[in-house]
Design a protein around this motif. Structure first.
Motif: not given
Length: 139
Positions: A31-33, A48-57, A74-78
């Motif tokens: 969700k945070a992405q 043009a970003a409005r043309e792309v649907m960005i959602e969670t699974v 996925r980020a890997v924590k240090q």
């Protein structure tokens, strides 16, 4: 990837070739992405970003688009000692969510992620081996 696809479709249309409208989406397991991806698309492609649907699974369940970009990044924590934690697939290994994610594309799916990390899951390993066998992995 989106910009490349959009450029190709616009060039085909300008050249008089039939370029059917193409719906594009980005799906993430995290969700945070979503706001981060939306901001990145806005910065990179402007309106043009409005043309792309960005959602969670989870919010994409029941929807389908022509082209899907599936983010398995996925980020890997240090750790404080400077070493990275062992990479794992996390939410990406949930088979039901994975099934929803990989069945949302009508024409093409681009999966973005770390192959070595995804291969730590038996299900992803089998899917990636199929992609290798078909010669469709780009690294």
């Amino acid at each position: 990837l989106f910009l490349e696809l959009r450029t190709c479709l616009l060039a085909a249309h300008s050249a008089g070739r039939k370029a059917t409208p193409t719906s594009v989406g980005v799906i993430t397991f995290y969700k945070a992405q979503v706001p981060v991806l939306r901001a990145a698309f806005q910065r990179l492609v402007g309106d043009a970003a409005r043309e792309v649907m960005i959602e969670t699974v989870d919010s994409f369940q029941g929807k389908q688009l022509d082209v899907i970009m599936l983010s398995c990044v996925r980020a890997v924590k240090q750790h404080q000692n400077g070493k990275q934690q062992k990479a794992s697939v996390g939410f990406v290994k949930d088979v039901q969510r994975l099934n929803v994610a990989v069945t949302r594309a009508r024409r093409a799916m681009w999966v973005l992620g770390n192959v070595a990390t995804l291969r730590s899951s038996d299900v992803w390993d089998a899917m990636l081996q199929d992609a290798v066998d078909r010669g469709v992995i780009i690294s």
